[in-house]
Write a protein that holds these residues in place. Structure first.
Motif, PDB file in Angstrom:
ATOM      1  N   LYS A 124      -7.047 -10.478  -5.774  1.00 52.08           N
ATOM      2  CA  LYS A 124      -5.602 -10.247  -5.770  1.00 52.08           C
ATOM      3  C   LYS A 124      -4.855 -11.072  -6.819  1.00 52.08           C
ATOM      4  O   LYS A 124      -3.630 -11.099  -6.820  1.00 52.08           O
ATOM      5  N   ARG A 125      -5.562 -11.761  -7.714  1.00 45.02           N
ATOM      6  CA  ARG A 125      -4.915 -12.624  -8.701  1.00 45.02           C
ATOM      7  C   ARG A 125      -5.064 -12.032 -10.090  1.00 45.02           C
ATOM      8  O   ARG A 125      -6.184 -11.830 -10.568  1.00 45.02           O
ATOM      9  N   ASP A 126      -3.954 -11.740 -10.748  1.00 38.90           N
ATOM     10  CA  ASP A 126      -4.001 -11.248 -12.140  1.00 38.90           C
ATOM     11  C   ASP A 126      -5.021 -10.122 -12.312  1.00 38.90           C
ATOM     12  O   ASP A 126      -5.841 -10.140 -13.226  1.00 38.90           O
ATOM     13  N   VAL A 127      -4.961  -9.129 -11.440  1.00 41.29           N
ATOM     14  CA  VAL A 127      -6.027  -8.123 -11.383  1.00 41.29           C
ATOM     15  C   VAL A 127      -6.250  -7.380 -12.697  1.00 41.29           C
ATOM     16  O   VAL A 127      -7.369  -6.956 -13.001  1.00 41.29           O
ATOM     17  N   PHE A 128      -5.198  -7.228 -13.525  1.00 41.32           N
ATOM     18  CA  PHE A 128      -5.347  -6.450 -14.748  1.00 41.32           C
ATOM     19  C   PHE A 128      -6.059  -7.212 -15.860  1.00 41.32           C
ATOM     20  O   PHE A 128      -6.439  -6.627 -16.867  1.00 41.32           O
ATOM     21  N   SER A 169       0.975  -5.857 -28.432  1.00 40.57           N
ATOM     22  CA  SER A 169      -0.408  -5.542 -28.059  1.00 40.57           C
ATOM     23  C   SER A 169      -0.362  -4.912 -26.671  1.00 40.57           C
ATOM     24  O   SER A 169      -0.306  -5.605 -25.657  1.00 40.57           O
ATOM     25  N   TYR A 170      -0.344  -3.593 -26.634  1.00 40.70           N
ATOM     26  CA  TYR A 170      -0.228  -2.904 -25.350  1.00 40.70           C
ATOM     27  C   TYR A 170      -1.425  -3.221 -24.454  1.00 40.70           C
ATOM     28  O   TYR A 170      -2.565  -3.332 -24.926  1.00 40.70           O
ATOM     29  N   LEU A 171      -1.149  -3.384 -23.167  1.00 45.66           N
ATOM     30  CA  LEU A 171      -2.225  -3.439 -22.192  1.00 45.66           C
ATOM     31  C   LEU A 171      -2.777  -2.022 -22.046  1.00 45.66           C
ATOM     32  O   LEU A 171      -2.168  -1.056 -22.500  1.00 45.66           O
ATOM     33  N   GLY A 172      -3.892  -1.895 -21.415  1.00 42.57           N
ATOM     34  CA  GLY A 172      -4.481  -0.564 -21.290  1.00 42.57           C
ATOM     35  C   GLY A 172      -5.223  -0.405 -19.982  1.00 42.57           C
ATOM     36  O   GLY A 172      -5.463  -1.363 -19.257  1.00 42.57           O
ATOM     37  N   THR A 173      -5.599   0.830 -19.677  1.00 46.84           N
ATOM     38  CA  THR A 173      -6.385   1.126 -18.483  1.00 46.84           C
ATOM     39  C   THR A 173      -7.552   2.031 -18.858  1.00 46.84           C
ATOM     40  O   THR A 173      -7.545   2.677 -19.903  1.00 46.84           O
ATOM     41  N   PHE A 174      -8.545   2.053 -17.985  1.00 45.46           N
ATOM     42  CA  PHE A 174      -9.713   2.908 -18.183  1.00 45.46           C
ATOM     43  C   PHE A 174      -9.590   4.156 -17.324  1.00 45.46           C
ATOM     44  O   PHE A 174      -8.983   4.125 -16.252  1.00 45.46           O
ATOM     45  N   ASN A 175     -10.205   5.220 -17.784  1.00 44.11           N
ATOM     46  CA  ASN A 175     -10.270   6.427 -16.975  1.00 44.11           C
ATOM     47  C   ASN A 175     -11.427   7.291 -17.464  1.00 44.11           C
ATOM     48  O   ASN A 175     -11.335   7.925 -18.510  1.00 44.11           O
ATOM     49  N   ASP A 176     -12.514   7.269 -16.695  1.00 42.78           N
ATOM     50  CA  ASP A 176     -13.703   8.053 -17.056  1.00 42.78           C
ATOM     51  C   ASP A 176     -13.822   9.329 -16.229  1.00 42.78           C
ATOM     52  O   ASP A 176     -14.843  10.020 -16.282  1.00 42.78           O
ATOM     53  N   TYR A 177     -12.779   9.640 -15.462  1.00 40.32           N
ATOM     54  CA  TYR A 177     -12.817  10.830 -14.615  1.00 40.32           C
ATOM     55  C   TYR A 177     -12.452  12.087 -15.406  1.00 40.32           C
ATOM     56  O   TYR A 177     -11.722  12.028 -16.403  1.00 40.32           O
ATOM     57  N   GLU A 178     -12.972  13.203 -14.957  1.00 41.06           N
ATOM     58  CA  GLU A 178     -12.567  14.487 -15.537  1.00 41.06           C
ATOM     59  C   GLU A 178     -11.197  14.848 -14.973  1.00 41.06           C
ATOM     60  O   GLU A 178     -10.999  14.881 -13.761  1.00 41.06           O
ATOM     61  N   ILE A 179     -10.262  15.111 -15.872  1.00 32.21           N
ATOM     62  CA  ILE A 179      -8.876  15.340 -15.463  1.00 32.21           C
ATOM     63  C   ILE A 179      -8.523  16.822 -15.596  1.00 32.21           C
ATOM     64  O   ILE A 179      -8.718  17.423 -16.660  1.00 32.21           O
TER      65      ILE A 179
END
Length: 425
Positions: A14-18, A211-221
């Motif tokens: 729960k700390r700085d999860v990103f 410097s934008y933060l980012g997220t991952f997404n390996d799912y078929e959308i």
């Protein structure tokens, strides 16, 4: 080359999860990553123990924050002098009494938090035998952690910090010692263009870059998805005052002619109060169902987004940097309604991938935008979904964002080291 990363708790749960999103990229570029997790308490840092059991990579070592009464009582004269200077500035600045009191309280806390951070940082170097000249100091937040690395005396390869929202804008919170910090670190990486422009203009510098933060997404959308019945809304935020989750409740209360299912992800100090407020306002409305899921690890959030056909993401914060939660939603092609604060407009394009709310929006305004998404033709709704996904792919895909960030840091460190050699340092 080594890197020491200062966080407010990561990798503890729960700390700085990103922070976890960029660890693998840092590990590819550095020989060893040392994490110093300094979670602020009311005055002193919390003594986070056994951090190594949470470490995310074999190259990572987590330091257990330690201090004694002697460490608390002995504060360097330099730090005390800087605090006194900043306190005078707070007293004589043009601001409200409340703001001045908050400023003085923050300075008081920073003395202890910064002092103990510095002592743990020095012990880390000594115990691990780390070569300062081959080490980058990296603060994930532009507050007392950045202050600590700006005060650190050993000649390290590079000093950098990220900056978000609450740790950046004077108009939101007091920002002690920021000129001192900026003058003594090499670069500030902001999560929004607005943030970089703010720092460079406010402090007459060119050290802040985006410097934008980012997220991952390996799912078929599936971007041709149809809206569900009931219409599914999701929100994801800590349940604290600045996030104003109650405003979502107020907006939903106004809707009587459509069936809506709302899920909120996240916990916080006001979790119980908000649940009670929702029960008071929504429990008797047959067309509205709601569920508070509490805290969820990041991987479970993305699993939920992949499983559920959420039709809209809502953010009602009174202040933001640039929310990672919005990036995650858009990566699944979910349109967004969010308040136009901080750098939010850099991701939410009004009328394209979502709609922006004015900061002090009314419940009627939020309800009207929700109904707009319910009522619009299917082809128009799909266009919003496509644009949401496109925005994520172009700007907030973690693969691109963190590769660029790490490459920039390595080049800066090598450039500084090369300049030092030329001057015989």
């Amino acid at each position: 080359m080594n890197l020491i990363l200062l966080t407010i708790g990561y990798p503890h749960p729960k700390r700085d999860v990103f922070v976890g999103n960029e660890i693998d990229f840092l590990c590819k570029a550095f020989d060893t990553i040392y994490i110093l997790p300094v979670q602020a308490g009311k005055i002193l840092p919390k003594k986070l123990k056994n951090g190594d059991k949470y470490k995310p990579h074999e190259k990572v070592k987590v330091w257990d924050v330690e201090y004694t009464i002697k460490d608390v009582l002995f504060i360097s004269p330099r730090l005390i002098g800087l605090a006194i200077k900043e306190a005078f500035k707070a007293v004589f600045q043009k601001s409200t009494i409340r703001y001045k009191i908050l400023y003085l309280w923050m300075i008081f806390r920073w003395i202890f938090l910064t002092s103990i951070t510095l002592k743990n940082l020095s012990k880390l170097f000594e115990k691990e035998g780390i070569d300062p000249k081959d080490t980058v100091l990296y603060s994930y937040w532009f507050h007392f952690l950045a202050f600590a690395i700006s005060l650190f005396k050993k000649p390290v390869a590079l000093k950098i910090s990220r900056a978000h929202g609450s740790d950046l804008y004077r108009e939101l919170y007091p920002q002690p010692c920021k000129e001192f910090i900026i003058n003594r670190i090499d670069k500030v990486f902001t999560c929004s263009k607005m943030g970089a422009d703010y720092i460079n203009k406010k402090y007459n510098t060119d050290k802040a870059v985006v410097s934008y933060l980012g997220t991952f997404n390996d799912y078929e959308i599936n971007l041709n998805k149809k809206r569900s019945k009931p219409f599914k809304i999701v929100s994801c935020a800590r349940v604290v005052s600045v996030k104003r989750v109650e405003k979502i409740i107020d907006g939903l209360e106004k809707i009587t002619d459509y069936e809506i299912s709302w899920i909120h992800i996240g916990d916080g100090d006001l979790f119980g109060n908000i649940k009670n407020y929702a029960d008071e306002k929504l429990s008797k409305k047959e067309n509205i169902s709601y569920n508070f899921l509490g805290f969820m690890p990041n991987d479970r959030i993305t699993e939920l987004y992949a499983k559920e056909n959420f039709n809209l993401f809502v953010n009602t914060s009174s202040s933001e940097g640039l929310p990672v939660s919005i990036m995650e939603a858009m990566s699944f092609g979910i349109p967004v309604v969010a308040t136009d604060v901080g750098g939010v407009r850099e991701i939410v394009k009004d009328g394209s991938n979502g709609y922006l709310l004015e900061k002090d929006f009314s419940a009627d305004r939020l309800s009207s935008l929700i109904k707009r998404f319910i009522e619009m033709p299917e082809i128009e709704y799909q266009r919003f979904c496509i644009e949401a996904r496109k925005t994520w792919e172009e700007k907030f895909n973690a693969q691109k964002a963190y590769e660029e960030f790490v490459n920039t840091v390595i080049k800066l460190a090598q450039s500084k080291k090369g300049a030092g050699l030329k001057h015989g340092k």
